[in-house]
Design a protein around this motif. Sequence first.
Motif, PDB file in Angstrom:
ATOM      1  N   GLN A  31       0.829  -1.203   0.000  1.00 47.92           N
ATOM      2  CA  GLN A  31       0.000   0.000   0.000  1.00 47.92           C
ATOM      3  C   GLN A  31       0.865   1.254   0.000  1.00 47.92           C
ATOM      4  N   ARG A  32       1.907   1.264   0.813  1.00 44.39           N
ATOM      5  CA  ARG A  32       2.836   2.404   0.817  1.00 44.39           C
ATOM      6  C   ARG A  32       3.529   2.536  -0.533  1.00 44.39           C
ATOM      7  N   GLU A  33       3.910   1.400  -1.095  1.00 45.13           N
ATOM      8  CA  GLU A  33       4.570   1.425  -2.400  1.00 45.13           C
ATOM      9  C   GLU A  33       3.633   2.020  -3.454  1.00 45.13           C
ATOM     10  N   ARG A  34       2.365   1.613  -3.430  1.00 48.34           N
ATOM     11  CA  ARG A  34       1.409   2.138  -4.401  1.00 48.34           C
ATOM     12  C   ARG A  34       1.212   3.640  -4.206  1.00 48.34           C
ATOM     13  N   THR A  35       1.077   4.057  -2.966  1.00 48.72           N
ATOM     14  CA  THR A  35       0.894   5.486  -2.697  1.00 48.72           C
ATOM     15  C   THR A  35       2.092   6.274  -3.225  1.00 48.72           C
ATOM     16  N   TYR A  36       3.293   5.758  -2.974  1.00 53.01           N
ATOM     17  CA  TYR A  36       4.502   6.391  -3.503  1.00 53.01           C
ATOM     18  C   TYR A  36       4.460   6.461  -5.025  1.00 53.01           C
ATOM     19  N   LEU A  37       4.130   5.336  -5.668  1.00 54.73           N
ATOM     20  CA  LEU A  37       4.113   5.293  -7.134  1.00 54.73           C
ATOM     21  C   LEU A  37       3.094   6.275  -7.716  1.00 54.73           C
ATOM     22  N   VAL A  38       1.925   6.377  -7.092  1.00 54.67           N
ATOM     23  CA  VAL A  38       0.914   7.320  -7.579  1.00 54.67           C
ATOM     24  C   VAL A  38       1.455   8.743  -7.530  1.00 54.67           C
ATOM     25  N   HIS A  39       2.013   9.121  -6.381  1.00 52.69           N
ATOM     26  CA  HIS A  39       2.502  10.493  -6.223  1.00 52.69           C
ATOM     27  C   HIS A  39       3.754  10.755  -7.059  1.00 52.69           C
ATOM     28  N   ARG A  40       4.638   9.771  -7.148  1.00 52.36           N
ATOM     29  CA  ARG A  40       5.870   9.944  -7.935  1.00 52.36           C
ATOM     30  C   ARG A  40       5.540  10.077  -9.422  1.00 52.36           C
ATOM     31  N   ALA A  41       4.627   9.234  -9.908  1.00 49.50           N
ATOM     32  CA  ALA A  41       4.252   9.294 -11.325  1.00 49.50           C
ATOM     33  C   ALA A  41       3.512  10.588 -11.644  1.00 49.50           C
ATOM     34  N   ALA A  42       2.657  11.033 -10.730  1.00 48.47           N
ATOM     35  CA  ALA A  42       1.927  12.292 -10.954  1.00 48.47           C
ATOM     36  C   ALA A  42       2.897  13.467 -10.978  1.00 48.47           C
ATOM     37  N   LEU A  43       3.876  13.456 -10.087  1.00 45.50           N
ATOM     38  CA  LEU A  43       4.868  14.531 -10.080  1.00 45.50           C
ATOM     39  C   LEU A  43       5.668  14.534 -11.379  1.00 45.50           C
ATOM     40  N   ALA A  44       6.106  13.368 -11.821  1.00 49.24           N
ATOM     41  CA  ALA A  44       6.862  13.286 -13.082  1.00 49.24           C
ATOM     42  C   ALA A  44       6.024  13.806 -14.244  1.00 49.24           C
ATOM     43  N   ASP A  45       4.746  13.474 -14.258  1.00 46.54           N
ATOM     44  CA  ASP A  45       3.854  13.939 -15.321  1.00 46.54           C
ATOM     45  C   ASP A  45       3.734  15.463 -15.289  1.00 46.54           C
ATOM     46  N   ARG A  46       3.577  16.023 -14.108  1.00 49.70           N
ATOM     47  CA  ARG A  46       3.429  17.474 -13.967  1.00 49.70           C
ATOM     48  C   ARG A  46       4.721  18.222 -14.274  1.00 49.70           C
ATOM     49  N   LEU A  47       5.855  17.557 -14.086  1.00 49.09           N
ATOM     50  CA  LEU A  47       7.150  18.216 -14.302  1.00 49.09           C
ATOM     51  C   LEU A  47       7.575  18.271 -15.769  1.00 49.09           C
ATOM     52  N   PRO A  49       6.500  19.734 -18.595  1.00 46.56           N
ATOM     53  CA  PRO A  49       6.690  21.042 -19.238  1.00 46.56           C
ATOM     54  C   PRO A  49       7.731  21.914 -18.540  1.00 46.56           C
ATOM     55  N   VAL A  50       7.899  21.735 -17.252  1.00 47.95           N
ATOM     56  CA  VAL A  50       8.864  22.537 -16.489  1.00 47.95           C
ATOM     57  C   VAL A  50      10.286  22.086 -16.793  1.00 47.95           C
ATOM     58  N   LEU A  51      10.520  20.784 -16.727  1.00 46.28           N
ATOM     59  CA  LEU A  51      11.868  20.262 -16.944  1.00 46.28           C
ATOM     60  C   LEU A  51      12.288  20.310 -18.406  1.00 46.28           C
ATOM     61  N   ALA A  52      11.334  20.311 -19.304  1.00 44.57           N
ATOM     62  CA  ALA A  52      11.662  20.382 -20.730  1.00 44.57           C
ATOM     63  C   ALA A  52      12.472  21.633 -21.049  1.00 44.57           C
ATOM     64  N   GLU A  53      12.278  22.667 -20.252  1.00 42.64           N
ATOM     65  CA  GLU A  53      13.008  23.924 -20.458  1.00 42.64           C
ATOM     66  C   GLU A  53      14.478  23.819 -20.078  1.00 42.64           C
ATOM     67  N   VAL A  54      14.813  22.895 -19.177  1.00 39.68           N
ATOM     68  CA  VAL A  54      16.192  22.815 -18.697  1.00 39.68           C
ATOM     69  C   VAL A  54      16.933  21.544 -19.094  1.00 39.68           C
ATOM     70  N   GLU A  55      16.200  20.471 -19.404  1.00 38.45           N
ATOM     71  CA  GLU A  55      16.902  19.228 -19.728  1.00 38.45           C
ATOM     72  C   GLU A  55      16.472  18.614 -21.044  1.00 38.45           C
ATOM     73  N   ALA A  57      12.941  17.936 -23.695  1.00 36.63           N
ATOM     74  CA  ALA A  57      11.648  17.271 -23.541  1.00 36.63           C
ATOM     75  C   ALA A  57      11.770  15.751 -23.464  1.00 36.63           C
ATOM     76  N   ALA A  58      12.695  15.170 -24.207  1.00 39.29           N
ATOM     77  CA  ALA A  58      12.795  13.706 -24.259  1.00 39.29           C
ATOM     78  C   ALA A  58      13.077  13.101 -22.890  1.00 39.29           C
ATOM     79  N   THR A  59      13.932  13.735 -22.101  1.00 40.46           N
ATOM     80  CA  THR A  59      14.297  13.197 -20.793  1.00 40.46           C
ATOM     81  C   THR A  59      13.117  13.216 -19.840  1.00 40.46           C
ATOM     82  N   SER A  60      12.438  14.350 -19.745  1.00 36.60           N
ATOM     83  CA  SER A  60      11.311  14.451 -18.809  1.00 36.60           C
ATOM     84  C   SER A  60      10.129  13.606 -19.282  1.00 36.60           C
ATOM     85  N   GLU A  61       9.914  13.535 -20.587  1.00 35.52           N
ATOM     86  CA  GLU A  61       8.846  12.686 -21.126  1.00 35.52           C
ATOM     87  C   GLU A  61       9.121  11.217 -20.804  1.00 35.52           C
ATOM     88  N   GLN A  62      10.367  10.797 -20.950  1.00 37.36           N
ATOM     89  CA  GLN A  62      10.726   9.399 -20.681  1.00 37.36           C
ATOM     90  C   GLN A  62      10.539   9.068 -19.207  1.00 37.36           C
TER      91      GLN A  62
END
Length: 119
Positions: A31-47, A49-55, A57-62
Amino acid sequence: MSTTDPFALLRAAAVVQRLDDELTVHPGDRQRERTYLVHRAALADRLVPVLAEVEGAATSEQDAEDTARRLLEHDRAHGAGRGPVPAADVRWDTDARGYVRQEHAAAALDEHDQEHVRG
């Protein structure tokens, strides 16, 4: 508030770090692992457009795609998921990030409801 608001992203990153720390203390807790994965994946998804400016698009999309796949695979393996469309649905085969958005919205609603119960 925008999903790319710097303060919202900072809070989300802090949540992901706290959940990662909890997993270190409680390894094997699905359950903790799933909660982590949900939040980690959501953060990566939200990041993306932000990270595409510095690293680039391919890296942040991947990263967003990889973390979305980890959540999807976890939920398929354990029959988990809280959103209206189950992880086993074939639509997620080509839209893992869409699955993340669904699951993160469900998690946010659950957390909101829990706060009202406590409040």
